[in-house]
Scaffold this active site. Structure first.
Site, PDB file in Angstrom:
ATOM      1  N   LYS A  89       8.317 -14.402 -11.335  1.00  0.00           N
ATOM      2  CA  LYS A  89       6.872 -14.605 -11.477  1.00  0.00           C
ATOM      3  C   LYS A  89       6.195 -15.059 -10.183  1.00  0.00           C
ATOM      4  O   LYS A  89       5.030 -14.778  -9.942  1.00  0.00           O
ATOM      5  CB  LYS A  89       6.582 -15.610 -12.586  1.00  0.00           C
ATOM      6  CG  LYS A  89       6.788 -15.011 -13.964  1.00  0.00           C
ATOM      7  CD  LYS A  89       6.142 -15.863 -15.042  1.00  0.00           C
ATOM      8  CE  LYS A  89       6.190 -15.173 -16.391  1.00  0.00           C
ATOM      9  NZ  LYS A  89       7.551 -15.152 -16.958  1.00  0.00           N
ATOM     10  N   GLU A 111      -3.520 -19.067 -17.583  1.00  0.00           N
ATOM     11  CA  GLU A 111      -3.103 -19.451 -18.924  1.00  0.00           C
ATOM     12  C   GLU A 111      -1.617 -19.199 -19.015  1.00  0.00           C
ATOM     13  O   GLU A 111      -1.060 -18.378 -18.285  1.00  0.00           O
ATOM     14  CB  GLU A 111      -3.894 -18.670 -19.982  1.00  0.00           C
ATOM     15  CG  GLU A 111      -3.214 -17.465 -20.559  1.00  0.00           C
ATOM     16  CD  GLU A 111      -3.183 -16.282 -19.608  1.00  0.00           C
ATOM     17  OE1 GLU A 111      -2.193 -15.544 -19.668  1.00  0.00           O
ATOM     18  OE2 GLU A 111      -4.119 -16.083 -18.803  1.00  0.00           O
ATOM     19  N   SER A 377      15.848 -11.159 -14.457  1.00  0.00           N
ATOM     20  CA  SER A 377      14.497 -11.654 -14.137  1.00  0.00           C
ATOM     21  C   SER A 377      14.435 -13.152 -13.867  1.00  0.00           C
ATOM     22  O   SER A 377      13.569 -13.611 -13.131  1.00  0.00           O
ATOM     23  CB  SER A 377      13.531 -11.289 -15.264  1.00  0.00           C
ATOM     24  OG  SER A 377      14.000 -11.777 -16.505  1.00  0.00           O
TER      25      SER A 377
HETATM   26  C1  LIG Z   1       7.915 -14.455 -18.037  1.00  0.00           C
HETATM   27  C2  LIG Z   1       9.286 -13.927 -17.975  1.00  0.00           C
HETATM   28  C3  LIG Z   1       9.610 -12.649 -18.476  1.00  0.00           C
HETATM   29  C4  LIG Z   1       8.613 -11.782 -19.197  1.00  0.00           C
HETATM   30  O1  LIG Z   1       7.499 -11.420 -18.470  1.00  0.00           O
HETATM   31  P1  LIG Z   1       7.308  -9.962 -17.848  1.00  0.00           P
HETATM   32  O2  LIG Z   1       5.909  -9.961 -17.367  1.00  0.00           O
HETATM   33  O3  LIG Z   1       7.569  -8.976 -18.935  1.00  0.00           O
HETATM   34  O4  LIG Z   1       8.297  -9.833 -16.747  1.00  0.00           O
HETATM   35  C5  LIG Z   1      10.896 -12.179 -18.315  1.00  0.00           C
HETATM   36  N1  LIG Z   1      11.861 -12.940 -17.739  1.00  0.00           N
HETATM   37  C6  LIG Z   1      11.597 -14.179 -17.262  1.00  0.00           C
HETATM   38  C7  LIG Z   1      12.698 -14.951 -16.638  1.00  0.00           C
HETATM   39  C8  LIG Z   1      10.307 -14.707 -17.367  1.00  0.00           C
HETATM   40  O5  LIG Z   1      10.068 -15.937 -16.909  1.00  0.00           O
END
Ligand SMILES: *Cc1c(COP(=O)(O)O)cnc(C)c1O
Length: 393
Positions: A89, A111, A377
């Site tokens: 993010k 938000e 992610s």
């Molecule tokens: C916020 C988050 C997501 C989901 O958000 P996307 O916008 O779909 O990427 C996925 N993995 C992690 C670790 C997150 O913090």
């Protein structure tokens, strides 16, 4: 170009900017300027310098040898879990704060649901010395206490949204109301490839560093830029958009978008938008959306707070519509098992969102010499309590 946003902000029939009249000047200011500002050498230099020295990029593309042996295919993990603040993010919030500075904004609003985007926003506001206000549903504030504490330590003010279900969509309403009331000095940092045009395109571009790096790294490791599969989880869709971006027009690269099936797609407790969603408008964008017969947004559910979103971004709705990406929904149980498997096999504790992407390895058969890239992610530190409760550790 088939999968890029058009001049009016649409991906096929999805996207656009369905916003109240009062917001029009803010969104229009951004729409007119974002491409020009991002394209300047000066912006690119500062963005890439911060990605390198502050976020810790490039993140490794790690060949997971034991995992590969187990599934009899070649698996690489893109290690977004190693980014500063623990997930992808921050790539986006760095980009947006640099844009906000160039638009001479002095006050940042955001938000957040799970609090991850709130933390990433509070982080870059501290970095730049800008005032930060994060709207969060009252229920989410209780559920996500550690992230609320992080935001406060970073100097942000966390404002509770007390209307409706007191969760993410109510926080979004509050943020939009704030933006309408403070059109001159305030920049609204959105955390995924959602919201009115130009946000989905802008966020996808900031996150596209992920696939830019994958290409380069695969070339070094395998002598070719393109894998056979790229797999990523989808909440709003930003990590997936970033991981897919530079492969969108490479039709031989199979893209797999992984949603949360929660307790089962048709259990009433799910966030499998591509299956359950119908076309509707959420957060200023026309997209696939979980809703009741009369168009009320359905409260989504997933064990992973980051996938607990009732829509997907318009790019993903288009990838689903055109069948460019395959959508797979993974239950809580399968995701948790896949997360634990990664811990034991590779010594990496993944975010539960990312565990959904990993679970595809149990659902789909890959060939021995397929190159499968899974976007990891985020890391699992934030999810420790959920893991503890689930596995009774
Ligand atoms: C916020 C988050 C997501 C989901 O958000 P996307 O916008 O779909 O990427 C996925 N993995 C992690 C670790 C997150 O913090």
């Amino acid at each position: 170009m088939k999968y890029q946003v058009n001049e009016n902000g649409f991906y096929g029939e999805f996207g656009g900017a369905f916003i109240p009249e009062m917001l029009y000047p803010n969104v229009e200011e951004l729409r007119k300027q974002y491409l020009d500002i991002i394209a300047t050498a000066e912006f690119q230099k500062e963005f890439h310098q911060l990605l390198k020295d502050y976020v810790g990029r490039p993140t490794p593309l790690y060949f997971a040898e034991r995992l590969s042996a187990k599934y009899n295919t070649k698996i690489y993990l893109k290690r977004e879990d190693l980014c500063h603040t623990g997930a992808h993010k921050i790539n986006n919030t760095i980009g947006q704060i640099l844009l906000a500075k160039r638009l001479r904004k002095t006050r940042i609003i955001a938000e957040t649901g799970a609090g991850q985007h709130g933390v990433a926003t509070a982080t870059v506001c501290a970095l730049m010395g800008l005032k930060c206000i994060v709207y969060m549903g009252e229920i989410d504030i209780q559920r996500q206490a550690p992230n609320v504490a992080r935001m406060k330590m970073l100097g942000a003010e966390v404002r509770p949204a007390t209307s409706g279900s007191k969760t993410l969509k109510d926080a979004t309403n509050e943020a939009i109301r704030d933006w309408i009331n403070n059109p001159i000095d305030t920049f609204y940092i959105i955390g995924s490839v959602v919201g009115p045009h130009p946000y989905p395109d802008m966020v996808a571009k900031f996150q596209s560093i992920i696939s830019e790096e994958i290409k380069k790294q695969l070339h070094e490791k395998e002598g070719k830029e393109n894998p056979d599969y790229v797999i990523a989880c989808v909440g709003g869709g930003s990590n997936a958009a970033g991981a897919f971006y530079h492969f969108l027009d490479e039709e031989k690269v199979n893209l797999i978008a992984v949603e949360a099936a929660g307790k089962g797609i048709h259990s009433g407790e799910s966030a499998a938008t591509s299956v359950l969603g119908k076309i509707g408008i959420i957060h200023g964008s026309k997209t696939l959306l979980m809703q009741s017969e009369d168009g009320q947004i359905t409260e989504p559910y997933s064990i992973s707070a980051g996938l607990d979103y009732p829509g997907v971004g318009p790019l993903h709705a288009h990838l689903h519509d055109t069948k460019r990406a395959e959508f797979i929904a993974i239950t809580d149980d399968d995701a948790m098992a896949a997360g634990l498997n990664l811990c034991k096999t590779e010594g990496i504790i993944p975010a539960i969102e990312s565990s959904h992407a990993l679970a595809v390895l149990d659902q789909k058969k890959f060939k021995k010499d397929d190159i499968v890239v899974i976007n990891l992610s985020g890391r699992g530190d934030k999810d420790l309590n959920t893991y503890i409760n689930y596995f009774e550790l």
